[in-house]
Scaffold this active site. Structure first.
Site, PDB file in Angstrom:
ATOM      1  N   ASP A  71      10.574 -10.965  23.465  1.00  0.00           N
ATOM      2  CA  ASP A  71       9.845 -11.822  22.565  1.00  0.00           C
ATOM      3  C   ASP A  71       8.853 -10.747  22.154  1.00  0.00           C
ATOM      4  O   ASP A  71       8.186 -10.854  21.021  1.00  0.00           O
ATOM      5  CB  ASP A  71       9.514 -13.148  23.253  1.00  0.00           C
ATOM      6  CG  ASP A  71      10.447 -14.329  23.269  1.00  0.00           C
ATOM      7  OD1 ASP A  71      11.553 -13.825  22.892  1.00  0.00           O
ATOM      8  OD2 ASP A  71      10.068 -14.920  23.797  1.00  0.00           O
ATOM      9  N   TYR A 131      15.017 -29.659  25.644  1.00  0.00           N
ATOM     10  CA  TYR A 131      15.417 -29.917  24.177  1.00  0.00           C
ATOM     11  C   TYR A 131      16.836 -30.045  24.113  1.00  0.00           C
ATOM     12  O   TYR A 131      17.775 -29.553  24.717  1.00  0.00           O
ATOM     13  CB  TYR A 131      14.816 -28.869  23.324  1.00  0.00           C
ATOM     14  CG  TYR A 131      15.328 -27.241  23.719  1.00  0.00           C
ATOM     15  CD1 TYR A 131      16.130 -26.547  22.885  1.00  0.00           C
ATOM     16  CD2 TYR A 131      14.764 -26.731  24.541  1.00  0.00           C
ATOM     17  CE1 TYR A 131      16.632 -25.138  23.076  1.00  0.00           C
ATOM     18  CE2 TYR A 131      15.201 -25.407  25.204  1.00  0.00           C
ATOM     19  CZ  TYR A 131      16.079 -24.751  24.391  1.00  0.00           C
ATOM     20  OH  TYR A 131      16.449 -23.285  24.871  1.00  0.00           O
ATOM     21  N   HIS A 139      12.142 -18.270  17.991  1.00  0.00           N
ATOM     22  CA  HIS A 139      13.278 -18.182  18.081  1.00  0.00           C
ATOM     23  C   HIS A 139      14.205 -18.974  17.211  1.00  0.00           C
ATOM     24  O   HIS A 139      13.655 -20.108  16.717  1.00  0.00           O
ATOM     25  CB  HIS A 139      14.021 -18.386  19.550  1.00  0.00           C
ATOM     26  CG  HIS A 139      13.554 -17.778  20.590  1.00  0.00           C
ATOM     27  ND1 HIS A 139      13.382 -18.267  21.855  1.00  0.00           N
ATOM     28  CD2 HIS A 139      13.043 -16.500  20.712  1.00  0.00           C
ATOM     29  CE1 HIS A 139      12.667 -17.402  22.791  1.00  0.00           C
ATOM     30  NE2 HIS A 139      12.443 -16.166  21.702  1.00  0.00           N
ATOM     31  N   LYS A 197      16.703 -28.470  16.805  1.00  0.00           N
ATOM     32  CA  LYS A 197      16.359 -29.017  18.016  1.00  0.00           C
ATOM     33  C   LYS A 197      15.440 -30.149  18.231  1.00  0.00           C
ATOM     34  O   LYS A 197      14.569 -30.510  17.209  1.00  0.00           O
ATOM     35  CB  LYS A 197      15.446 -27.916  18.452  1.00  0.00           C
ATOM     36  CG  LYS A 197      16.257 -26.455  18.648  1.00  0.00           C
ATOM     37  CD  LYS A 197      15.276 -25.446  19.174  1.00  0.00           C
ATOM     38  CE  LYS A 197      16.151 -24.005  19.319  1.00  0.00           C
ATOM     39  NZ  LYS A 197      15.395 -23.035  19.631  1.00  0.00           N
TER      40      LYS A 197
END
Length: 183
Positions: free
Chosen positions: A170, A132, A62, A72
């Site tokens: 996904d 995260y 992603h 991130k």
């Protein structure tokens, strides 16, 4: 903290200083000044996310596009994952290349994935709690993704494909060649 540069410019493996004694351990998991000095990047995190997944769950790859792109800082609170960053910066010498890191609650290792990278992870343990920080807020219209088994990238997930648990979303992502452009 020990900041280890990877082959992808801007990505770092971060090993915290863990102080252990008979009571357990203490560590500083994030300090903005230390982070910016260690990565030589001015990043200000604005959102924290957490997920819980079972063995074989693959989330990714992603990214967010344009003004909503995200850096991130990822880590695992419990369990173990194989974490992946893929360089999708069109002008980069390492475009389409990836770096993998094993993150676990035991090793406390963190992985910094800057803007311009696709990100995903695979749970290797029975369960994993994944945490995260993001430097930009999530924006649904800016979502992008790349299929986990893109032959151009050729990620070694170190796990039998037949045993992967992947969301429908996904599972039908495009290849890097056909993916939404980052900028």
């Amino acid at each position: 903290m020990n900041f280890i540069p990877t082959k992808l410019e801007g990505c770092f493996i971060i090993e915290p200083k863990v102080i252990k004694d008979e009571r357990g351990y203490f560590m500083e998991s994030f300090n903005e000044n230390t982070f910016q000095k260690g990565t030589n990047q001015k990043v200000h995190f604005v959102q924290d996310n957490q997920s819980f997944s079972s063995k074989g769950v693959l989330r990714g790859l992603h990214y967010q596009t344009g003004e909503h792109a995200q850096a991130k800082l990822v880590r695992v609170l419990q369990g173990e994952v194989l974490d992946i960053a893929v360089d999708i910066r069109p002008e980069s010498n390492t475009f389409g290349e990836y770096v993998a890191a094993v993150l676990s609650g035991e090793n406390q290792t963190q992985f910094f994935v800057p803007r311009g990278f696709a990100h995903g992870f695979l749970v290797l343990s029975e369960t994993a709690t994944f945490f995260y920080k993001c430097d930009n807020f999530y924006n649904k219209e800016s979502e992008g993704g790349i299929i986990f088994n893109d032959p151009t990238i050729a990620i070694d997930w170190q796990f039998p494909t037949v045993d992967l648990l992947i969301s429908d979303k996904d599972h039908y992502l495009p290849t890097i060649e056909n993916a939404k452009k980052i900028w």
